[in-house]
Write a protein that holds these residues in place. Sequence first.
Motif, mmCIF file in Angstrom:
data_model
loop_
_atom_site.group_PDB
_atom_site.id
_atom_site.type_symbol
_atom_site.label_atom_id
_atom_site.label_comp_id
_atom_site.label_asym_id
_atom_site.label_seq_id
_atom_site.Cartn_x
_atom_site.Cartn_y
_atom_site.Cartn_z
ATOM 1 N N PRO A 12 0.831 -1.208 0.000
ATOM 2 C CA PRO A 12 0.000 0.000 0.000
ATOM 3 C C PRO A 12 0.867 1.259 0.000
ATOM 4 O O PRO A 12 1.909 1.310 0.659
ATOM 5 C CB PRO A 12 -0.791 -0.124 1.309
ATOM 6 C CG PRO A 12 0.083 -0.943 2.201
ATOM 7 C CD PRO A 12 0.873 -1.869 1.304
ATOM 8 N N PHE A 13 0.431 2.241 -0.735
ATOM 9 C CA PHE A 13 1.081 3.550 -0.776
ATOM 10 C C PHE A 13 0.093 4.593 -0.272
ATOM 11 O O PHE A 13 -1.094 4.306 -0.102
ATOM 12 C CB PHE A 13 1.538 3.879 -2.202
ATOM 13 C CG PHE A 13 2.744 3.112 -2.634
ATOM 14 C CD1 PHE A 13 4.012 3.642 -2.468
ATOM 15 C CD2 PHE A 13 2.626 1.853 -3.190
ATOM 16 C CE1 PHE A 13 5.136 2.929 -2.849
ATOM 17 C CE2 PHE A 13 3.747 1.136 -3.575
ATOM 18 C CZ PHE A 13 5.006 1.680 -3.404
ATOM 19 N N CYS A 14 0.580 5.791 -0.062
ATOM 20 C CA CYS A 14 -0.283 6.876 0.419
ATOM 21 C C CYS A 14 -1.315 7.294 -0.632
ATOM 22 O O CYS A 14 -2.375 7.782 -0.281
ATOM 23 C CB CYS A 14 0.556 8.082 0.828
ATOM 24 S SG CYS A 14 1.579 7.780 2.271
ATOM 25 N N SER A 15 -0.969 7.112 -1.892
ATOM 26 C CA SER A 15 -1.871 7.536 -2.964
ATOM 27 C C SER A 15 -1.712 6.617 -4.173
ATOM 28 O O SER A 15 -0.712 5.907 -4.304
ATOM 29 C CB SER A 15 -1.562 8.976 -3.386
ATOM 30 O OG SER A 15 -0.294 9.037 -4.016
ATOM 31 N N ARG A 20 1.490 4.161 -8.783
ATOM 32 C CA ARG A 20 1.786 4.149 -10.223
ATOM 33 C C ARG A 20 3.248 4.527 -10.487
ATOM 34 O O ARG A 20 3.875 3.988 -11.395
ATOM 35 C CB ARG A 20 0.842 5.074 -10.974
ATOM 36 C CG ARG A 20 -0.572 4.514 -11.111
ATOM 37 C CD ARG A 20 -1.427 5.340 -12.066
ATOM 38 N NE ARG A 20 -1.479 6.751 -11.706
ATOM 39 C CZ ARG A 20 -2.334 7.299 -10.853
ATOM 40 N NH1 ARG A 20 -3.234 6.546 -10.265
ATOM 41 N NH2 ARG A 20 -2.317 8.599 -10.601
ATOM 42 N N ILE A 21 3.787 5.463 -9.701
ATOM 43 C CA ILE A 21 5.203 5.818 -9.847
ATOM 44 C C ILE A 21 6.074 4.605 -9.536
ATOM 45 O O ILE A 21 7.022 4.305 -10.268
ATOM 46 C CB ILE A 21 5.568 7.014 -8.940
ATOM 47 C CG1 ILE A 21 4.925 8.292 -9.473
ATOM 48 C CG2 ILE A 21 7.081 7.169 -8.822
ATOM 49 C CD1 ILE A 21 5.011 9.475 -8.517
ATOM 50 N N ALA A 22 5.759 3.899 -8.467
ATOM 51 C CA ALA A 22 6.523 2.700 -8.108
ATOM 52 C C ALA A 22 6.413 1.645 -9.207
ATOM 53 O O ALA A 22 7.416 1.044 -9.606
ATOM 54 C CB ALA A 22 6.037 2.141 -6.776
ATOM 55 N N GLN A 23 5.216 1.434 -9.712
ATOM 56 C CA GLN A 23 5.018 0.477 -10.803
ATOM 57 C C GLN A 23 5.856 0.863 -12.016
ATOM 58 O O GLN A 23 6.560 0.033 -12.590
ATOM 59 C CB GLN A 23 3.544 0.409 -11.189
ATOM 60 C CG GLN A 23 3.262 -0.521 -12.361
ATOM 61 C CD GLN A 23 1.840 -0.366 -12.888
ATOM 62 O OE1 GLN A 23 1.240 0.700 -12.802
ATOM 63 N NE2 GLN A 23 1.310 -1.456 -13.416
ATOM 64 N N GLY A 24 5.801 2.124 -12.388
ATOM 65 C CA GLY A 24 6.550 2.590 -13.548
ATOM 66 C C GLY A 24 8.053 2.509 -13.360
ATOM 67 O O GLY A 24 8.796 2.343 -14.331
ATOM 68 N N SER A 25 8.498 2.628 -12.129
ATOM 69 C CA SER A 25 9.929 2.539 -11.849
ATOM 70 C C SER A 25 10.429 1.103 -11.849
ATOM 71 O O SER A 25 11.559 0.829 -12.247
ATOM 72 C CB SER A 25 10.235 3.166 -10.486
ATOM 73 O OG SER A 25 9.894 4.526 -10.483
ATOM 74 N N LEU A 26 9.607 0.180 -11.390
ATOM 75 C CA LEU A 26 10.029 -1.223 -11.262
ATOM 76 C C LEU A 26 9.768 -2.048 -12.512
ATOM 77 O O LEU A 26 10.562 -2.914 -12.871
ATOM 78 C CB LEU A 26 9.305 -1.879 -10.082
ATOM 79 C CG LEU A 26 9.604 -1.304 -8.708
ATOM 80 C CD1 LEU A 26 8.642 -1.884 -7.689
ATOM 81 C CD2 LEU A 26 11.040 -1.572 -8.320
ATOM 82 N N ASP A 44 -4.063 -1.094 -8.086
ATOM 83 C CA ASP A 44 -5.494 -0.965 -7.812
ATOM 84 C C ASP A 44 -5.626 0.074 -6.716
ATOM 85 O O ASP A 44 -5.241 -0.181 -5.567
ATOM 86 C CB ASP A 44 -6.086 -2.300 -7.384
ATOM 87 C CG ASP A 44 -7.581 -2.222 -7.171
ATOM 88 O OD1 ASP A 44 -8.223 -1.319 -7.742
ATOM 89 O OD2 ASP A 44 -8.117 -3.058 -6.413
ATOM 90 N N ASP A 45 -6.124 1.237 -7.092
ATOM 91 C CA ASP A 45 -6.208 2.387 -6.196
ATOM 92 C C ASP A 45 -4.808 2.741 -5.710
ATOM 93 O O ASP A 45 -3.967 3.096 -6.510
ATOM 94 C CB ASP A 45 -7.187 2.114 -5.060
ATOM 95 C CG ASP A 45 -7.567 3.392 -4.303
ATOM 96 O OD1 ASP A 45 -7.494 4.491 -4.899
ATOM 97 O OD2 ASP A 45 -7.910 3.296 -3.111
ATOM 98 N N ASN A 46 -4.524 2.604 -4.431
ATOM 99 C CA ASN A 46 -3.198 2.968 -3.915
ATOM 100 C C ASN A 46 -2.335 1.754 -3.591
ATOM 101 O O ASN A 46 -1.316 1.873 -2.912
ATOM 102 C CB ASN A 46 -3.346 3.842 -2.656
ATOM 103 C CG ASN A 46 -3.914 3.058 -1.488
ATOM 104 O OD1 ASN A 46 -4.839 2.260 -1.664
ATOM 105 N ND2 ASN A 46 -3.386 3.277 -0.309
ATOM 106 N N VAL A 47 -2.723 0.584 -4.078
ATOM 107 C CA VAL A 47 -2.005 -0.657 -3.768
ATOM 108 C C VAL A 47 -1.301 -1.199 -5.013
ATOM 109 O O VAL A 47 -1.935 -1.435 -6.047
ATOM 110 C CB VAL A 47 -2.963 -1.730 -3.202
ATOM 111 C CG1 VAL A 47 -2.214 -3.032 -2.930
ATOM 112 C CG2 VAL A 47 -3.625 -1.239 -1.933
#
Length: 86
Positions: A12-15, A20-26, A44-47
Amino acid sequence: MVFSHRLSYRIPFCSAKQARIAQGSLQPDPTLKPSELQAVYTVDDNVLTITFDGVSERVIRVAANNTIENLKTVIECLEEFEIKSC
């Protein structure tokens, strides 16, 4: 190829933006042996969910450990440049 082992992480992330930033980075990191391992990143949402399918527990463990190290760096960057806390 049929993979006999699976591991999923739900982070889970704060937003949703941070997820999406984490997904795009990994996600751009290519799998070195696609015949042995597949990694799928979904938001999915912030997860952020990361699912590894592999031919052995060892292959998944190595990939998961590497991803966690990379995720740690992403989170540190988000904390530094994005939002300090939720």
